[in-house]
Motif scaffolding. Structure first.
Motif, mmCIF file in Angstrom:
data_model
loop_
_atom_site.group_PDB
_atom_site.id
_atom_site.type_symbol
_atom_site.label_atom_id
_atom_site.label_comp_id
_atom_site.label_asym_id
_atom_site.label_seq_id
_atom_site.Cartn_x
_atom_site.Cartn_y
_atom_site.Cartn_z
ATOM 1 N N UNK A 1 27.838 -49.386 74.784
ATOM 2 C CA UNK A 1 27.247 -49.879 73.811
ATOM 3 C C UNK A 1 26.085 -50.769 73.951
ATOM 4 N N UNK A 2 25.237 -50.763 72.871
ATOM 5 C CA UNK A 2 23.787 -51.195 73.053
ATOM 6 C C UNK A 2 23.437 -52.594 72.289
ATOM 7 N N UNK A 3 23.114 -53.610 72.740
ATOM 8 C CA UNK A 3 22.630 -54.927 71.821
ATOM 9 C C UNK A 3 21.332 -55.081 72.047
ATOM 10 N N UNK A 4 20.409 -54.653 71.141
ATOM 11 C CA UNK A 4 19.185 -55.179 71.123
ATOM 12 C C UNK A 4 18.889 -56.634 70.580
ATOM 13 N N UNK A 5 18.395 -57.336 71.437
ATOM 14 C CA UNK A 5 17.977 -58.732 71.190
ATOM 15 C C UNK A 5 16.426 -58.794 70.974
ATOM 16 N N UNK A 6 16.304 -59.063 69.726
ATOM 17 C CA UNK A 6 14.689 -58.922 69.426
ATOM 18 C C UNK A 6 14.153 -60.180 69.075
ATOM 19 N N UNK A 7 13.297 -60.863 69.791
ATOM 20 C CA UNK A 7 12.765 -62.107 69.914
ATOM 21 C C UNK A 7 11.548 -62.426 68.765
ATOM 22 N N UNK A 8 11.630 -63.513 68.215
ATOM 23 C CA UNK A 8 10.374 -64.108 67.340
ATOM 24 C C UNK A 8 10.122 -62.970 66.262
ATOM 25 N N UNK A 9 11.108 -61.998 66.022
ATOM 26 C CA UNK A 9 10.742 -61.245 64.818
ATOM 27 C C UNK A 9 10.578 -61.758 63.500
ATOM 28 N N UNK A 10 11.546 -62.822 63.383
ATOM 29 C CA UNK A 10 11.488 -63.661 62.081
ATOM 30 C C UNK A 10 10.233 -64.456 61.945
ATOM 31 N N UNK A 11 9.770 -64.991 62.796
ATOM 32 C CA UNK A 11 8.523 -65.759 62.904
ATOM 33 C C UNK A 11 7.222 -64.729 62.860
ATOM 34 N N UNK A 12 7.385 -63.606 63.107
ATOM 35 C CA UNK A 12 6.313 -62.704 62.717
ATOM 36 C C UNK A 12 6.185 -62.187 61.312
ATOM 37 N N UNK A 13 7.475 -62.280 60.704
ATOM 38 C CA UNK A 13 7.616 -61.629 59.574
ATOM 39 C C UNK A 13 7.075 -62.760 58.440
ATOM 40 N N UNK A 14 6.992 -63.946 58.810
ATOM 41 C CA UNK A 14 6.315 -65.186 58.103
ATOM 42 C C UNK A 14 5.087 -65.034 58.087
ATOM 43 N N UNK A 15 4.246 -64.492 59.354
ATOM 44 C CA UNK A 15 3.054 -64.578 59.338
ATOM 45 C C UNK A 15 2.220 -63.203 59.060
ATOM 46 N N UNK A 16 3.043 -62.163 58.925
ATOM 47 C CA UNK A 16 2.443 -60.844 58.450
ATOM 48 C C UNK A 16 2.974 -60.333 57.318
ATOM 49 N N UNK A 17 2.248 -59.761 56.234
ATOM 50 C CA UNK A 17 2.597 -59.376 55.179
ATOM 51 C C UNK A 17 3.366 -58.031 55.406
ATOM 52 N N UNK A 18 3.055 -57.392 56.490
ATOM 53 C CA UNK A 18 3.503 -55.641 56.435
ATOM 54 C C UNK A 18 4.031 -55.958 58.034
ATOM 55 N N UNK A 19 5.371 -55.534 58.124
ATOM 56 C CA UNK A 19 5.969 -55.642 59.333
ATOM 57 C C UNK A 19 6.659 -54.536 59.678
#
Length: 558
Positions: free
Chosen positions: A430-448
C-alpha cells in the motif's frame, strides 16, 4: 456426464501432464489424497505453532492451542498473536507466505530425476536439498525472505517426493530419513546400478513387485521414470502410471505412492505422513539456524507489514524535512514493544537526479537515526524523481509493505507509472503519498501541475494520497496510522470524477469491530452518510449521529 465420470476424466487429463504425473497429486481433484500443498501446509502450521508456543513461554505468556495435523491458518495466527484493542487479527500475510511456498513447489515440473528422486538419483537429490537449504539460509541472512520462501517450496517438493517415489515405506521405515537434510551423514544401503530391484506386476496389482531380496537386505531404490522413452536398466523398478513409458518395459508396473490409486497406492497415506514429518524436521533445521523470531518473520506471522519511507530530500522540501522526521519517528515509536512492531524498516531517499540508496534494518533506533540524518539539498526545478524512488522501494521491500511517500513536488519521471503500478500489483503493498504545501502553492499559482499520478497510485494500491499544509502532516499521518497494520480490511474503495454525484453502498457485519471512512477531494466536496436504519449525517456536521468527522488537507475521516 455423471459426476464420477467427470472426475475420472479430469484425473486422466492430469495424469498426462509430466509435472502432475510425478508428484503427490493436487487435492483439487484427488480430494481423498494428500497433495504437496496439503503436506507442506500441515508441516508449516505445526512448526509455526511450536515456535509461537516456545516464544510465548519465553515471554511468560500462555499458549493454549493444541498442536495437531488439523490446524488451520487462522487458528495458528490467532494463537501466535497478542490481541490489541481496536486491531482485529488477520491471517492474510501468513497465508500469503504459505502460498508463496506452494507456488514455488507447484512450479517444479522439471523431468530431471534428481528433483523427484526418480531413477535412484539419491545422491544428486540429496544434494539439491542440502544446497537449497544453504541458499535459503543465505537469503534469510540477506533479509530476502521472498527468495527464501521460493527456495523452501522447491526443497519441500523434492524432499516429499522421496517418500512417494522410493521404497523407504516398503522397507518398513517409520521415521524420516534424516540424512536427506544432513550432508554430513552418509546415504547407506543404496541399491547398486546393476542390482535388480523389481519384478513385473501380477495383472493389475503391483503390491508385491519389489524383489524380496531387496526388502530383506534393506536396499534403497526408487522407480525410473520417462515420459519419452521406455528404456531403463535391466531389472529396475519403474515409477508407474500411464505417462511413464518405462513402466511398459520389463519389469512392468511401478512403485509410486502419489495417490491411493497409484501403483503402491495402498501406502499413499503412510508415505504422505512421513513426508509431513520430514518437512517438519526440515523446518526445524531452518528454525535452529535462523532463530525463532526470524523463523516467524520467514512465515510472515507478524501482524505488522514492513514500514517503508520514501523521502524527497531536494532543497524545496526545506522545513518539511523536519516534519517528516517527526512523523516517521511517531510511526516507528508507537509500535515499539508491541505485537505490531515491524520486522523491517526501509528508507529510500530521492533527489534530482539521484535516488537511493536503500537502507534496511530491523532496528527502530537505527532507522530513526538514518531519517534524522537526511538533509535537503539540490533539486532546482520543481518536479523530482519520486517515481524512481518509489520503484526502488517497491523492488526492495517485502510483499504487503506499507509505504509512506513524502514530497512537495510532482514527478519528473512520470513515465515510470506503469512500471510502478505493476510492482504495486505484484507486491500487494500500500502506498500513501503525503504531499506537503500543495494547497498553498495552488493559491499562489494560476497553473498547478496535476497530482493525479499520486492519486492513481494510491488508488491502485489501496492507500490514500493526502494533500496537506506542512503544519498538518502529523494530523494526517495520525489519521492513516490505523491503516498501517495488516488486520485492516478494505470494505469499499472507489473513485469518481469531480462534480459527478454518486451513491455508494457497502455492507458490514459483526466481524468488523469498528469502521473508518476516508474521503479525499478538494475543498468544495460535500457528502452525506446514511445508515441502513435511515440515520444520516452530512459532511458539514463534525459531530453527528453516525460519528465524528475530522479533516486534514484534502482528507475527511469519519
Amino acid at each position: 456426464m455423471a459426476v464420477g465420470a467427470s472426475l475420472r476424466l479430469l484425473a486422466a487429463l492430469l495424469l498426462t501432464l509430466p509435472g502432475f504425473a510425478q508428484s503427490f497429486m493436487p487435492n483439487s481433484f484427488f480430494f481423498w489424497t494428500l497433495s504437496h500443498r496439503d503436506i507442506t501446509q500441515i508441516a508449516i502450521l505445526r512448526k509455526t505453532a511450536e515456535v509461537c508456543r516456545d516464544v510465548a513461554a519465553a515471554e511468560g505468556r500462555s499458549f493454549t492451542l493444541e498442536i495437531t495435523d488439523t490446524l488451520t491458518v487462522n487458528k495458528v495466527q490467532m494463537a501466535c498473536s497478542v490481541p490489541l484493542p481496536n486491531f482485529p487479527i488477520s491471517s492474510e500475510m501468513f497465508q500469503a507466505a504459505i502460498n508463496s511456498v506452494h507456488d514455488s513447489s507447484d512450479a517444479l515440473l522439471t523431468p530431471d530425476p534428481a528433483f523427484h528422486f526418480h531413477s535412484e538419483a539419491f545422491l544428486t537429490g540429496r544434494g539439491l536439498i542440502t544446497q537449497g537449504l544453504s541458499a535459503l539460509k543465505a537469503s534469510v541472512k540477506e533479509q530476502n525472505f521472498q527468495s527464501a520462501r521460493n527456495t523452501l517450496g522447491r526443497i519441500c517438493h523434492t524432499l516429499q517426493d522421496f517418500y512417494s517415489h522410493s521404497n523407504w515405506v516398503e522397507l518398513g521405515r517409520a521415521a524420516p530419513y534424516s540424512a536427506l537434510i544432513r550432508p554430513d551423514q552418509p546415504l547407506e544401503n543404496l541399491a547398486g546400478p546393476d542390482v535388480p530391484t523389481c519384478r513385473s506386476c501380477a495383472g493389475l496389482s503391483c503390491k508385491d513387485n519389489i524383489l524380496p531380496a531387496v526388502l530383506e537386505k534393506g536396499l534403497l531404490t526408487s522407480g525410473y521414470y520417462s515420459a519419452e522413452s521406455p528404456a531403463k536398466p535391466a531389472g529396475k523398478c519403474s515409477h508407474g502410471g500411464i505417462y511413464d513409458q518405462t513402466s511398459r518395459t520389463e519389469p512392468t508396473g511401478g512403485i509410486n505412492k502419489d495417490t491411493d490409486s497409484s501403483s503402491h497406492g495402498q501406502l499413499h497415506r503412510t508415505a504422505a505422513d512421513l513426508a509431513v514429518d520430514a518437512t517438519v524436521d526440515l523446518l526445524e533445521d531452518i528454525r535452529l539456524a535462523i532463530g525463532d523470531r526470524t523463523f516467524l518473520r520467514l512465515m510472515d506471522i507478524s501482524q505488522a507489514p514492513a514500514l517503508v519511507f520514501v523521502v524527497d530530500t531536494t532543497g524545496s522540501m526545506g522545513d518539511d524535512i523536519a516534519y517528516v522526521k517527526t512523523v516517521t519517528a511517531m510511526i516507528i515509536d508507537e509500535r515499539r514493544g508491541t505485537p505490531i512492531e515491524p520486522f523491517e524498516y526501509i528508507l529510500v531517499p530521492f533527489n534530482d537526479p539521484e535516488f537511493g540508496p536503500v537502507t534496511r534494518t530491523t532496528d527502530a533506533d537505527e532507522m530513526n537515526t538514518k531519517i534524522n540524518s537526511l538533509t535537503p539539498r539540490g533539486g532546482g526545478d520543481l518536479p523530482e524523481m519520486s517515481m524512481s524512488g518509489l520503484r526502488l522501494a517497491l523492488t526492495a521491500a517485502p510483499p504487503s509493505s506499507l509505504i509512506f511517500l513524502f514530497t512537495d513536488a510532482t514527478a519528473k519521471d512520470a513515465s515510470l507509472k506503469n512500471a510502478v503500478t505493476a510492482l504495486i500489483e505484484t507486491t500487494k503493498s500500500k502506498v500513501f503519498p503525503i504531499l506537503t504545501n500543495v494547497l498553498a502553492r495552488r493559491r499562489r499559482r494560476a497553473v498547478v501541475p496535476s497530482n493525479q499520478l499520486y492519486l492513481d497510485l494510491a488508488q491502485a494500491s489501496g492507500g490514500l494520497a493526502i494533500e496537506i499544509f506542512k503544519s498538518e502532516i502529523s494530523v494526517a499521518t495520525a489519521i492513516i496510522e490505523s491503516l498501517s497494520v495488516g488486520a485492516v480490511v478494505t470494505v469499499l474503495q472507489a473513485a469518481v470524477d469531480p462534480g459527478t454525484p454518486r451513491n455508494f453502498t457497502f455492507l458490514v457485519d459483526t466481524t468488523l469491530s469498528y469502521i473508518l471512512i476516508y474521503i479525499t477531494g478538494d475543498s468544495s466536496l460535500t457528502f452525506t452518510l446514511t445508515s441502513s436504519t435511515g440515520v444520516s449525517q452530512s459532511s458539514s456536521e463534525s459531530r453527528g449521529s453516525l460519528g465524528l468527522i475530522s479533516t486534514a488537507g484534502n482528507l475527511w475521516v469519519l
